[in-house]
Design an enzyme around this catalytic site. Sequence first.
Site, PDB file in Angstrom:
ATOM      1  N   GLN A   1      44.166  48.968   1.913  1.00  7.49           N
ATOM      2  CA  GLN A   1      44.890  49.878   1.038  1.00  7.49           C
ATOM      3  C   GLN A   1      44.583  49.486  -0.402  1.00  7.49           C
ATOM      4  O   GLN A   1      44.635  48.306  -0.743  1.00  7.49           O
ATOM      5  CB  GLN A   1      46.376  49.692   1.331  1.00  7.49           C
ATOM      6  CG  GLN A   1      47.259  50.800   0.881  1.00  7.49           C
ATOM      7  CD  GLN A   1      48.687  50.582   1.366  1.00  7.49           C
ATOM      8  OE1 GLN A   1      48.964  49.658   2.109  1.00  7.49           O
ATOM      9  NE2 GLN A   1      49.588  51.421   0.934  1.00  7.49           N
TER      10      GLN A   1
ATOM     11  N   SER B   1      48.047  49.595  -5.566  1.00  9.32           N
ATOM     12  CA  SER B   1      48.614  48.904  -6.729  1.00  9.32           C
ATOM     13  C   SER B   1      47.523  48.496  -7.709  1.00  9.32           C
ATOM     14  O   SER B   1      46.384  48.217  -7.330  1.00  9.32           O
ATOM     15  CB  SER B   1      49.364  47.652  -6.280  1.00  9.32           C
ATOM     16  OG  SER B   1      50.476  47.978  -5.499  1.00  9.32           O
TER      17      SER B   1
ATOM     18  N   SER C   1      46.109  44.887   0.720  1.00 11.22           N
ATOM     19  CA  SER C   1      46.197  44.235   2.027  1.00 11.22           C
ATOM     20  C   SER C   1      44.900  44.415   2.788  1.00 11.22           C
ATOM     21  O   SER C   1      44.343  45.509   2.839  1.00 11.22           O
ATOM     22  CB  SER C   1      47.345  44.850   2.843  1.00 11.22           C
ATOM     23  OG  SER C   1      48.564  44.582   2.197  1.00 11.22           O
TER      24      SER C   1
ATOM     25  N   GLU D   1      54.532  54.908   5.819  1.00 14.30           N
ATOM     26  CA  GLU D   1      54.625  53.453   5.736  1.00 14.30           C
ATOM     27  C   GLU D   1      56.065  52.989   5.868  1.00 14.30           C
ATOM     28  O   GLU D   1      56.373  52.028   6.551  1.00 14.30           O
ATOM     29  CB  GLU D   1      54.033  52.985   4.406  1.00 14.30           C
ATOM     30  CG  GLU D   1      53.983  51.489   4.250  1.00 14.30           C
ATOM     31  CD  GLU D   1      53.128  51.053   3.061  1.00 14.30           C
ATOM     32  OE1 GLU D   1      52.732  49.892   3.039  1.00 14.30           O
ATOM     33  OE2 GLU D   1      52.869  51.883   2.153  1.00 14.30           O
TER      34      GLU D   1
ATOM     35  N   ASN E   1      62.298  47.141  -2.268  1.00 16.04           N
ATOM     36  CA  ASN E   1      63.586  47.664  -1.797  1.00 16.04           C
ATOM     37  C   ASN E   1      64.455  48.174  -2.955  1.00 16.04           C
ATOM     38  O   ASN E   1      65.338  49.005  -2.741  1.00 16.04           O
ATOM     39  CB  ASN E   1      64.311  46.602  -0.966  1.00 16.04           C
ATOM     40  CG  ASN E   1      63.687  46.461   0.420  1.00 16.04           C
ATOM     41  OD1 ASN E   1      62.588  46.971   0.661  1.00 16.04           O
ATOM     42  ND2 ASN E   1      64.382  45.804   1.333  1.00 16.04           N
ATOM     43  N   GLU E   2      64.183  47.691  -4.164  1.00 16.23           N
ATOM     44  CA  GLU E   2      64.908  48.236  -5.322  1.00 16.23           C
ATOM     45  C   GLU E   2      64.490  49.702  -5.538  1.00 16.23           C
ATOM     46  O   GLU E   2      65.332  50.569  -5.799  1.00 16.23           O
ATOM     47  CB  GLU E   2      64.619  47.405  -6.578  1.00 16.23           C
ATOM     48  CG  GLU E   2      65.307  46.047  -6.590  1.00 16.23           C
ATOM     49  CD  GLU E   2      64.703  45.045  -5.602  1.00 16.23           C
ATOM     50  OE1 GLU E   2      63.511  45.184  -5.244  1.00 16.23           O
ATOM     51  OE2 GLU E   2      65.432  44.130  -5.167  1.00 16.23           O
TER      52      GLU E   2
END
Lengths: 328, 383
Positions: free
Chosen positions: B125, B128, B160, B243, B367-368
């Site tokens: 992937q 980012s 990754s 995802e 998670n934020e």
Amino acid sequence: MDFRFTEDQLNLREAIRDYLTGEHTPEVLRRLDVEGGRDAAIWDGLIGMGIGGLLVPEAEGGLGMGLIEAAIVAVELGRANVSEPIADTALVATPLLGSDQRAAIAAGALKVALAHPINPWIADLDSADMVLAGEAALPAPEDPAPVDTVDPLRRLFAPIECAADDRLLDRAALIAAAQLIGGAERMLELATDYAKTREQFGQPIGSFQAIKHHLATVAVKLEFARPVLWRAAYAAQQRAARTPIHISHAKVAATDAAMLAAETAIQVHGAMGYTYEVDLHFWMKRAWALAGAWGDRAWHQRRIEAAVIGGGMAIGPETTFASELNHG
Amino acid sequence: MDLEYTPEQNAFRAEVRAWMEAHVPKTPLKTLEGREGYDQHVEWERELASGNWGMVTWPEAYGGRGLDLIRWLIFEEEYYRAGAPLRANQNGIFLLGPTIMEYGTDEQKARFLTPMAKGEVIWAQAWSEPNAGSDMAAIRSRAVRDGDHYVISGQKTWSSRAAFADWCFGIFRTDSESKRHKGLSFILLPLDSPGVTIRPIRQLHGETGFAEIFFDEVRVPVENRIAGEGEGWNVAMATAGFERGLMLRSPARFQAAAKRLVALYKEHAATASPAAHEAVLQAWMDAEAYALNTYSVAATVIAGGHIGAEASLNKIFWSELDRAAHRAAMSLLGATAELRTLPDGAANIWQEGYIFSLSGPIYAGSNEIQRNIIAERLLGLPR
């Protein structure tokens, strides 16, 4: 394998939600708080909806539904914070009684209080016509001694000594779990609505990440408590061998969701949440009450522990729905 | 509501179980994050493909079996029951695959999906960038059109599998004047293309499970773009949905971990803290709840429903339950928790798992960010 509600079940939920949204408003809660907690019109309205006969066979004048439908109704009773003894009478006691008594419940002519040694009280003994105690149905005592509770709309009385009936405990725990889920949903909504309208620093407090993250965490907790409840209701309906474990899991998950929703909701309401003026306190206190009723978290967790750690229950990815159904 | 399997579903389970019992490696593979373990895991992907198990939900024409999500859940349950290895091609089969299925042309499906299902091409992937992590719309890597090619320049990071994989998929700015979510395109390219430089990054565990990718005027044919030019953001969001949602982390993985955790607890019950005891039970309950919720979502999807922002609820739940379960295991292990190799000579899989679990609340959108999505899109709070 289809983990969805039927159209009929969705319609039932909508009908009862619509009814309670219209008739059992926060204004009603505030009025009952002043007037002493019960109103024949609400009882009659719920009987008129058919809730009294929900679990009564059609041949006896009821709706002939099962425990999934009972839990659907109980969630709505929890959302609206209904305090009439309809859940104990119609959703818990009915299947444990004889056909005459069932027919009377369907007609709204019989109210049943539930006695079990796990609770240091009996709810609604003053208005009950009979007490289900152990496997016996007893006449309700005259002048029962009241017990003081934090929940202004709950009416509790001194317990009666009786044997423990596991069927009663499991059903009551399932229905309590459903009410806890409904209450948690409502508290999340109350807090979310408040966060959208309350302004500080020139903007709604719900635009701040600190508030968003609090409420999102409650939403996650609730999302993963609900299917645990529905599986427990399904298992109970099917008399599956693992039903007690599933009900205990549902009670733990619902308790955790409701307690988190309550603490988060008061925090989001700030000082307003600490007042008696904001309706939140009705749901919060009901959550505290139901969290301890019909086996508290520790009691149900011990039952899970005995199966998962202590005993012969198969666990692992292939066991979610394996060899547990239709064994009762 | 019907929570019982059909005889056909039970027969399918038996078929998967028999195959897994015959084929799953008897000794655990080395970590997927290192070179040697990666090669072992790729070999396992090909073994799976030999049994036609690469991706059971895909159409037969693309190396699948054309099965529904319930069969997929059953497959996953048997896969983890058997202790089968992690999927080396998880970025491909669980993320890019569904994206191509939804947005790709027939030609792209034929070209990319079958080799993916067969484990012949392993995907990384490339999303980012150093300054575009949680804020992915800040992407700056450019893909400039030159005839029937794009010329890609820029840098991706924390990719990754990129240290070892064959191809990557990513989003690149195809409109140099554009800002934020607009003007991005979703492009696939081989990692051995001229102009690509890979710099492996050592992760917390010391291995190089991810990498930086530098693009220096890398020429990529236009037909490697998925969906229209400038539509990359929407395609990427759909991929991110996969995802966070149903597929990447199937419940079976956590149920298997919870079962191992219960066994670990029994070994260490005499010295376990009350908190660890509590956490073990919670891990079992949460893995169970996650499985139930997944069956519920699967039923909705099978009936034609769609997973939207609800995927964010999932992502938070599995990542936090995984971390809590492994934290409990580390607590149960006490002074042996720090050892990489346990006294009996086995690798300390709980430590590996704990380290990996710390990435869960960060990758696939922190998670934020997920909590923002839940608050804004599900609860309707103001942005």
